[in-house]
Structure formats: structure tokens, C-alpha cells
Scaffold this motif. Structure first.
Motif, PDB file in Angstrom:
ATOM      1  N   ARG A 250      27.373   0.051 -37.618  1.00  0.00           N
ATOM      2  CA  ARG A 250      29.491  -0.074 -37.406  1.00  0.00           C
ATOM      3  C   ARG A 250      29.713  -1.235 -36.424  1.00  0.00           C
ATOM      4  N   GLY A 276      35.460   7.750 -36.389  1.00  0.00           N
ATOM      5  CA  GLY A 276      34.715   6.943 -35.279  1.00  0.00           C
ATOM      6  C   GLY A 276      33.749   5.421 -35.570  1.00  0.00           C
ATOM      7  N   ALA A 279      34.766   1.754 -34.484  1.00  0.00           N
ATOM      8  CA  ALA A 279      35.482   1.964 -33.222  1.00  0.00           C
ATOM      9  C   ALA A 279      35.018   0.592 -32.478  1.00  0.00           C
ATOM     10  N   PHE A 280      33.324  -0.004 -32.682  1.00  0.00           N
ATOM     11  CA  PHE A 280      33.363  -1.381 -32.369  1.00  0.00           C
ATOM     12  C   PHE A 280      34.315  -2.264 -32.692  1.00  0.00           C
ATOM     13  N   LEU A 333      31.821  -0.147 -23.038  1.00  0.00           N
ATOM     14  CA  LEU A 333      31.300   0.920 -23.391  1.00  0.00           C
ATOM     15  C   LEU A 333      31.244   2.156 -23.108  1.00  0.00           C
ATOM     16  N   GLY A 337      33.838   4.798 -23.163  1.00  0.00           N
ATOM     17  CA  GLY A 337      32.657   5.698 -24.173  1.00  0.00           C
ATOM     18  C   GLY A 337      31.313   6.496 -23.973  1.00  0.00           C
ATOM     19  N   LEU A 346      30.706   7.239 -30.175  1.00  0.00           N
ATOM     20  CA  LEU A 346      32.109   6.469 -30.356  1.00  0.00           C
ATOM     21  C   LEU A 346      33.055   7.790 -31.493  1.00  0.00           C
TER      22      LEU A 346
END
Ligand SMILES: *Cc1c(COP(=O)(O)O)cnc(C)c1O
Length: 677
Positions: A250, A276, A279-280, A333, A337, A346
């Protein structure tokens, strides 16, 4: 334009221009035969140059689409023509069949002998991503797509006699795959104690008129700059249980994707996260602006959620993420998140950071608004669609072309297919639609001739990813009842196909169970023939969705966010036998087949639920029996009753498919999500 005496110069010029925009690795040794002054693997080259320029321009707003998988159907749509013959490792030559006609299984295989699809997808999500970027190209929206170069694909499904499936590693060679080109560009992702190097590749997705392209940039960690374990990160799609590998995959898609777009000089206004997984990307964008400007950044991100199933969302322990992300990344995060106190999800990250977010059907929108109550006013529903030029079969296309005066220019505006309903009382059209269908069905029967499939036998198909909530076994729950229907009403042919995720024990069990039940029917094959096809892919999907009489779709509501295979089927006048879930909810009054089964409750989505196999299979048989009756009244010993309601429904299917195209879908994305194009 083209002057023979200047041919060489022209070649040099275009080459220079192309190579200044796209730094192809090994151009003169490997690719100069396929990429010439005017041709790119047989396709017009000049559009590549103009689209690449648009992407770099700061004047034109461009879209970047990020997805873990892409199903492009490169074996059936816009097939590139290389100068040399295909490398055999990039072909699919044959598949096995498992049926209740055992002698044929023993003696024969299914010969395919086609180029394999670019093996970077697993199922519906990937096919949707592929259909999306083809449509974006058709609509001339300046865009670039980002994905992963899975060096071992997803997996090759092998039947293990009657005991289930064996997942085999997929062998293929990116360097000789037609249209796929390696770039010289290598990018680097920086993590706490690690660096990941990625080689970039490009695959140009042309519009159906071949007058526009969307470059698909693929990220590849299989290069010597990486330590050995990192070289496998872009190995197999969705195949790892290792949490670190999952995180790093990811990281590659999200952070690597952003770095790649910068490296290639793309000027992007909107980043679209397809699921997702990517998402990073936020982290990388925020790193580049010193963690400032979160609110402004949100405006440039949109997010599409594709599943109401909780297990479908990526969740990672904070302690695992801390291994790779620095303090500032981690505080982001944690701020955006966190699901529970020690977990980052995510989906939450994408929900919190993307300014616009959507579900993939009206029904899924309702489910999402319950699941994410804090965002209920912001969640839009944009129902999925399918790409006309990939999924409508030739016979149906030709028929509709003959009636273009009545229908309108549906090539350019798929929504005009709704005008087909006005042809419902036109006898010639009714005959034409039946004939087109029979032509498609003949192709299927031809492919399976050794299994003695017959064109005038009622045929249905269940084909998709094998997952518990999709209930592959439903039709064979009470095989005796199915046999009795066949004996009473008329013979039945059933086709099954689908891969089960190899890490999913339940999935494996389903394949095994299906085979057991098919095996037990070996005495009945005169009335009820059941055929399982190995290694379901887009090539087979295109044949199956256009050729059977009834497309069976029986997920447990409300777990199917949208589903798209039925949309492919109605585009080809194939009737639906479906539970009420996903896109079907929007088409329930259109008379495109039969709807059966229990209805899902919105609040049941977060609870473990039994699959209601007993109740729903019984309802399935009732519905099936009625459909079989009507089928044999319509197609009675080779005499067709063209006035039958069956044919009304076939016409309804095509006119309803006007609403389920990606062309309609992309217009909604433009208006509600992207604001560009
Ligand atoms: C369309 C398609 C799917 C999606 O099928 P659903 O019934 O929507 O789950 C999966 N796999 C392939 C190869 C497809 O073409």
C-alpha cells in the motif's frame, strides 16, 4: 503529411519527440520495430504525444486514478499488434473443464490460445478500473492511471480433479508483453530504516476510436536496487498474509504513485483513490509540503468505497505502521485514520482526508450512510457501469447499428440505448435480437462442443469471484429439485466459473463443494449438464455474459456493493435471475428477468449473518422453474414464438443497459466528484 524522402527524418523527429516525453528503456534494442514514426504497436502514435503533453501542461486540469488492480481485457479490446509473434508465456493456451459429463473432461481441454490479459487484476474491482480508464479515454479527459506491475499476476487456477482448485504462480514476461514498455525512470520511497526503489512502466490505454490515450503507469519493485525481500513486494496481487508486505504494497501504490507522477512531470488536479488501498498517497503529498495545508489538499482528493464488507477494509496496528513511518507521518495517521485506539483503518483515512467520497450504487450508499454515520450527508452514490465497447458483443452491436435511425448515435451517447424500448413492437427487431443472441450462444456451444452443449437448451451461468456472500453453491443446494425441474420442463445447462482467493479457506471449500455436487450429478447429464470452467478471466467473461439465456446473481443482500457482471449481460439481452442487491435494486422494475430471495436489512451489515442457503435456494428454484417454462414456450422445439414476453424482456435488458454504462458513470464522476473534463 508523410513524405517518403523525408521518412527517415520524420522517424527521427517523432522518435526524438516521443523519447523526450517518455524515456523508454531499451528502445533501440527492443522496441524500435514496434514504435515507429506513426505507429505504436499498430496504433496511431501521435495521440500518445499529445496526451503526454496535456498531462504535463499546467493549463489543462488532469486526473490521476490510483488502483491496486486493472482488468483491461487486453485479449479482447484494442488488442495491440506486435511485429513479432507472441511470446508463448504471455498466452493462455488451454484450460481444463470439470463437468458431470466426465468422459469429455477426461479426453479434452478447452483450447483458448489467446494473449492473456495483462495479469494485474483479480475480479470486479479491477475490471471496473479498466472500464473506467477506457471510458475516460473515450471521453477525452486528460488523465493518468497508476497501478502495480504484478510480476506473478494474481494466480492461475488449476482444477485438482474433483478436490478443489490449486493456485499456480502465473508466469508471464512484461518485457515482451505487447504495448507494455519499461521506462528508464527509477523512483525511491523513503521509510524509517528502509528505501524502496521502483521501476516505472507504461501501458497506453487507447480510446475505442484510437484518438486519445490514458497512460497507465505501473510500479515495479522487482529490480536489483532493492533487497531481495523487497523485490517480491510487487509479486502477487492480494496474496500475502504478511502484515508488513501488505503495508508496503500500500505504501508502494499510495506513496510510490505520488512520487511517480511527480517524476514523470504530470500536473494533477484530482487524485482519485479507487478503494482505500492507495490512501497513503496523502502522506507523501503532505511530506512534500512539510505537513502543512491539509485542508487545501483535501480538495484535490476523491475516494470511492467499493465494499460494505468489513473484512474488505485495510486495518493495521499502529505499532506495525511505526516500523516504517516517521513521527510526523504517524501523527497524521493517528489524527485521521484511527478506528480504535491502536488501529489505523485506510478506509477511515480516505474518508477523513478526501473531500468527496462515494458509494457504488444507490443501495450501497444507504449502507455506507449507516456505516459511516458521521459522513452521511457527504456520501454520494454513483452507480457503477460497464464499458460498451468492451462488453457489447458484435452480433448485438451490428443489430443496433442497423436501427441507428431509431435509436440515435448510441456509439457516442450510450444513454440513447433507452430508445431501444420503442422497438419492442417491431417484429423484425424482435427476430433480430433473438438471432443475435443465438449467434452468441452458438459461439459458446462451439467452444464447448466436446461437452455437447446445445443451442436450444435453456442455459444459465454463475461466474464471478468465489466469495461466501456471493453464494456460488445456492443453485446446487438441492440438486434433486433442479434435476426434477429439468425433467419436467426441459433440459438445463449450467456453467460455473470463478477463482477463490487462495488464502480464503472458505473459498477453497466452496470450489470443493461445487465439484462434489457436480460430480454427484454425473448420471443426470442428459437432462442437467453442469460445466465448471477453469481460470475465469475477462476473455471468458465476455463470452459468458453475452451468450447464456439467464445470468444468475445471488449474493446475500446487502453485501454486494454493486456487481457489474449482470450489467454486461443486459447489454447483450441476457436476462437476469437475481437477488435484490447492488445495482439490481435500481433495475428491479425494469422487467429484465426475475428477482427472488430474502431482502437484506441495512443494520445487519455489521453482524455475522448466516447465508440463508436453505430459504433462498428454495425461492431460487421456484423462480428458475418459471423462467425455464417461459423459455421453452418461447423456444419450442426449434420454433420460436417471437411474440413471447421473453423477448420483451430481452428488449428491456438492452434499453435498461443505457443506465448502466461507464459513460453515464463517468459523467457523474465529472460533475459530482472531479469537477474537470
Ligand atoms: C465483471 C467481472 C467480474 C465482476 O463480477 P460480479 O458479478 O460483479 O462480481 C469478476 N471477474 C471478471 C473476470 C469480470 O469480467
Amino acid at each position: 503529411m508523410r513524405d517518403i524522402s523525408n521518412g527517415v527524418k520524420m522517424q527521427d523527429m517523432i522518435e526524438n519527440e516521443l523519447l523526450s516525453l517518455v524515456d523508454i528503456d531499451g528502445f533501440s534494442e527492443k522496441y524500435s520495430k514496434d514504435i515507429s514514426a506513426d505507429k505504436f504497436f499498430g496504433f496511431p502514435l501521435k495521440h500518445i504525444i499529445s496526451c503526454e503533453k496535456k498531462l504535463k501542461s499546467s493549463q489543462i486540469p488532469s486526473l490521476a486514478y490510483l488502483s491496486m488492480e486493472y482488468g483491461l481485457g487486453s485479449s479482447i479490446y484494442n488488442v495491440f499488434t506486435p511485429s513479432e509473434s507472441l511470446n508463448p508465456v504471455n498466452k493462455i493456451s488451454e484450460n481444463e473443464v470439470f463437468s458431470n459429463y466426465r468422459l469429455a473432461d477426461y479426453l479434452f481441454t478447452l483450447k483458448i490460445n489467446e494473449i492473456m490479459d495483462l495479469p494485474i487484476y483479480s475480479g470486479g474491482l479491477g475490471v471496473l478500473a479498466g472500464d473506467t480508464i477506457k471510458t475516460v479515454a473515450d471521453m477525452h479527459i486528460s488523465s493518468v492511471a497508476v497501478g502495480m506491475l504484478w510480476s506473478m499476476g494474481y494466480f492461475r487456477q488449476r482444477f485438482w480433479f474433483k478436490y478443489g482448485q490449486l493456485p499456480e504462480k502465473m508466469q508471464w514476461d512484461p518485457y515482451s508483453y505487447p504495448g507494455l514498455i519499461p521506462l528508464k525512470n527509477i523512483i525511491k520511497i523513503t521509510l524509517n530504516d528502509d528505501e524502496i526503489y521502483l521501476k516505472l512502466w507504461k501501458y497506453y490505454v487507447f480510446s475505442h476510436k484510437k484518438d486519445f490515450v490514458v497512460p497507465l503507469v505501473l510500479l515495479d519493485s522487482n529490480i536489483p536496487q532493492n533487497k531481495e525481500s523487497f523485490r517480491q513486494l510487487t509479486g502477487q496481487l492480494y496474496r500475502s498474509d504478511d502484515i508488513y508486505i501488505k503495508i508496503l504494497q500500500r505504501v508502494i501504490l499510495g506513496m510510490g504513485g505520488i512520487i511517480a507522477l511527480k517524476e514523470l512531470g504530470c500536473n494533477i488536479n484530482i487524485f482519485h483513490l479507487n478503494e482505500g488501498h492507495a490512501a497513503f498517497a496523502f502522506i507523501e503529498k503532505l511530506r512534500a509540503q512539510d505537513y502543512k495545508g491539509v485542508e487545501e489538499l483535501k480538495k484535490h482528493f476523491v475516494y470511492t468505497c467499493h465494499t460494505p464488507v468489513k473484512a474488505g477494509h485495510d486495518r493495521f496496528l499502529i505499532t506495525d505502521l511505526e516500523k516504517f513511518f516517521n513521527k510526523k507521518d504517524m501523527s497524521l495517521l493517528k489524527e485521521y485514520g484511527v478506528e480504535e485506539k491502536d488501529m489505523v483503518n485506510l478506509t477511515f483515512l480516505a474518508m477523513n482526508l478526501a473531500s468527496r467520497k462515494n458509494a457504488v450504487s444507490a443501495r450501497h450508499g444507504e449502507v455506507m450512510r449507516v456505516q459511516f454515520a458521521d459522513y452521511k450527508d457527504e456520501i454520494k452514490s454513483i452507480t457503477n457501469g460497464v464499458h460498451l465497447y468492451t462488453w457489447m458483443s458484435k452480433p448485438v452491436f451490428s443489430l443496433l447499428d442497423k436501427y441507428r435511425n431509431n435509436i440515435g448515435d448510441f456509439h457516442n451517447d450510450v444513454s440513447l440505448l433507452s430508445n431501444v424500448s420503442a422497438l419492442k413492437r417491431n417484429d423484425d427487431f424482435r427476430q433480430g435480437i433473438w438471432q443475435a443472441h443465438q449467434e452468441n450462444k452458438a459461439k459458446l456451444c462451439g467452444m464447448l462442443d466436446k461437452w455437447e452443449l446445445k443451442e436450444n437448451v435453456f442455459t444459465l451461468c454463475w461466474a464471478r469471484r468465489i466469495a461466501a456472500y456471493k453464494r456460488p453453491i445456492l443453485l446446487l443446494m438441492d440438486a434433486e429439485r433442479l434435476v426434477n425441474i429439468a425433467k419436467k420442463i426441459g433440459p438445463i445447462q449450467v456453467i460455473f466459473a470463478g477463482k477463490a482467493h487462495p488464502n480464503d479457506n472458505l473459498g477453497f471449500t466452496h470450489v470443493n463443494e461445487l465439484m462434489d455436487r457436480v460430480d454427484a450429478l454425473s448420471k443426470e447429464c442428459d437432462f442437467l449438464k453442469v460445466v465448471m470452467l477453469e481460470n475465469y478471466d475477462i476473455y471468458l467473461a465476455r463470452i459468458l455474459t453475452s451468450s447464456v439465456d439467464v445470468w444468475l446473481n445471488n449474493p446475500l443482500p446487502p453485501f454486494e456493493a454493486s456487481g457489474t457482471s449482470g450489467m454486461k449481460a443486459i447489454m447483450n439481452a441476457v436476462l437476469q435471475l437475481s437477488t435484490l442487491d447492488g445495482w439490481v435494486v435500481e433495475a428491479k422494475d425494469a422487467q429484465i428477468g426475475k428477482i427472488f430471495g430474502s431482502q437484506g436489512k441495512l443494520d445487519s451489515i455489521n453482524r455475522e449473518e448466516d447465508l440463508r442457503l436453505e430459504e433462498d435456494s428454495s425461492l431460487l428454484y421456484d423462480a428458475l422453474e418459471e423462467m425455464a417454462k417461459l423459455y421453452y414456450l418461447t423456444n419450442n422445439k426449434d420454433k420460436v414464438d417471437f411474440s413471447s414476453y421473453w423477448i420483451d424482456m430481452m428488449v428491456n435488458c438492452i434499453s435498461e443497459s443505457a443506465r448502466f454504462s461507464t459513460h453515464r458513470m463517468i459523467k457523474e464522476y465529472q460533475k459530482d466528484m472531479w469537477g474537470i473534463g
